[in-house]
Design an enzyme around this catalytic site. Structure first.
Site, PDB file in Angstrom:
ATOM      1  N   HIS A  62      21.112 -34.120  37.012  1.00  0.00           N
ATOM      2  CA  HIS A  62      20.736 -34.685  38.304  1.00  0.00           C
ATOM      3  C   HIS A  62      21.983 -34.872  39.153  1.00  0.00           C
ATOM      4  CE1 HIS A  62      16.751 -36.211  36.484  1.00  0.00           C
ATOM      5  NE2 HIS A  62      16.570 -35.100  37.148  1.00  0.00           N
ATOM      6  N   ASP A 114       7.961 -33.394  36.700  1.00  0.00           N
ATOM      7  CA  ASP A 114       8.545 -32.204  36.063  1.00  0.00           C
ATOM      8  C   ASP A 114       9.587 -32.612  35.029  1.00  0.00           C
ATOM      9  OD1 ASP A 114       7.107 -31.214  38.197  1.00  0.00           O
ATOM     10  OD2 ASP A 114       8.609 -29.754  38.798  1.00  0.00           O
ATOM     11  N   ARG A 147       9.160 -33.945  27.478  1.00  0.00           N
ATOM     12  CA  ARG A 147       8.043 -33.934  26.541  1.00  0.00           C
ATOM     13  C   ARG A 147       8.028 -32.638  25.721  1.00  0.00           C
ATOM     14  NH1 ARG A 147       3.260 -31.756  26.640  1.00  0.00           N
ATOM     15  NH2 ARG A 147       1.745 -32.594  25.177  1.00  0.00           N
ATOM     16  N   GLY A 172      15.899 -27.626  40.299  1.00  0.00           N
ATOM     17  CA  GLY A 172      14.936 -28.494  39.614  1.00  0.00           C
ATOM     18  C   GLY A 172      13.724 -28.873  40.461  1.00  0.00           C
ATOM     19  N   ASP A 226      19.722 -38.891  35.605  1.00  0.00           N
ATOM     20  CA  ASP A 226      20.044 -40.080  36.409  1.00  0.00           C
ATOM     21  C   ASP A 226      18.831 -41.006  36.349  1.00  0.00           C
ATOM     22  OD1 ASP A 226      20.490 -41.992  38.300  1.00  0.00           O
ATOM     23  OD2 ASP A 226      20.556 -40.626  40.006  1.00  0.00           O
ATOM     24  N   ASP A 268      13.006 -27.113  36.442  1.00  0.00           N
ATOM     25  CA  ASP A 268      12.713 -27.867  35.214  1.00  0.00           C
ATOM     26  C   ASP A 268      11.525 -27.239  34.488  1.00  0.00           C
ATOM     27  OD1 ASP A 268      14.652 -29.502  36.237  1.00  0.00           O
ATOM     28  OD2 ASP A 268      13.475 -31.342  36.183  1.00  0.00           O
ATOM     29  N   HIS A 276      10.438 -34.953  41.924  1.00  0.00           N
ATOM     30  CA  HIS A 276       9.882 -34.122  40.854  1.00  0.00           C
ATOM     31  C   HIS A 276       9.934 -34.837  39.509  1.00  0.00           C
ATOM     32  CE1 HIS A 276      14.185 -33.562  40.818  1.00  0.00           C
ATOM     33  NE2 HIS A 276      14.153 -32.778  39.769  1.00  0.00           N
TER      34      HIS A 276
HETATM   35  O1  13P Z   1      16.668 -31.567  39.571  1.00  0.00           O
HETATM   36  C1  13P Z   1      17.184 -31.187  38.550  1.00  0.00           C
HETATM   37  C2  13P Z   1      16.652 -31.618  37.253  1.00  0.00           C
HETATM   38  O2  13P Z   1      15.501 -32.415  37.332  1.00  0.00           O
HETATM   39  C3  13P Z   1      18.347 -30.289  38.571  1.00  0.00           C
HETATM   40  O3  13P Z   1      18.187 -29.250  39.490  1.00  0.00           O
HETATM   41  P1  13P Z   1      19.468 -28.617  40.190  1.00  0.00           P
HETATM   42  O4  13P Z   1      20.406 -28.216  39.105  1.00  0.00           O
HETATM   43  O5  13P Z   1      18.973 -27.450  40.952  1.00  0.00           O
HETATM   44  O6  13P Z   1      20.026 -29.712  41.058  1.00  0.00           O
END
Ligand code: 13P
Length: 129
Positions: free
Chosen positions: A10, A93, A99, A58, A83, A63, A90
């Site tokens: 994150h 996700d 999971r 992500g 984080d 994800d 998301h």
């Molecule tokens: O959002 C993420 C994981 O949930 C990471 O995505 P990015 O690496 O594209 O920022």
């Protein structure tokens, strides 16, 4: 067979993941790496010697793409620096990915301390047998 590793972080954890990968770059060079879009781009910029397959960002499905790879048996280790203090659009996700990591019983590190322990095992030649 070389380890198939997924890398994700994150936003507030990306610097930490890049630092972690840089420290262990020699090991990661022996691995097959996939990453969500932004994370993977930063890893590549810091460690151009690493061959990282970039998936979608992500929030745009990255994800879920990694979750699908786990379900297909194509990932051995998930390193996902999460984080826990920032709301994410998301979030579902992220939960679904964790999971599937549990369902398929792959090695999964959600923070640096756990990732260091997994890498220590890997670098010592332990193969999970
Ligand atoms: O959002 C993420 C994981 O949930 C990471 O995505 P990015 O690496 O594209 O920022």
């Amino acid at each position: 067979m070389s380890r198939r590793i997924a890398l994700i972080a994150h936003d507030l954890k990306k610097d930490d993941l890049v630092a972690f990968v840089s420290v262990h770059a020699a090991f990661f060079e022996t691995c097959s790496l996939v990453a969500t879009g932004t994370t993977g781009s930063l890893v590549k910029a810091a460690c151009p010697q690493l061959d990282v397959t970039l998936l979608k960002s992500g929030p745009l499905g990255g994800d879920q793409q990694i979750g699908a790879l786990i379900a297909e048996g194509a990932i051995d280790i998930l390193i996902f620096f999460v984080d826990p203090l920032t709301p994410m659009p998301h979030d579902v996700d992220v939960k679904a990915l964790m999971r599937l990591g549990i369902v398929y019983d792959i090695a999964m590190a959600l923070n640096r301390a756990s990732a260091e322990m997994i890498l220590r095992s890997e670098e010592a030649g332990w193969n999970g047998a």
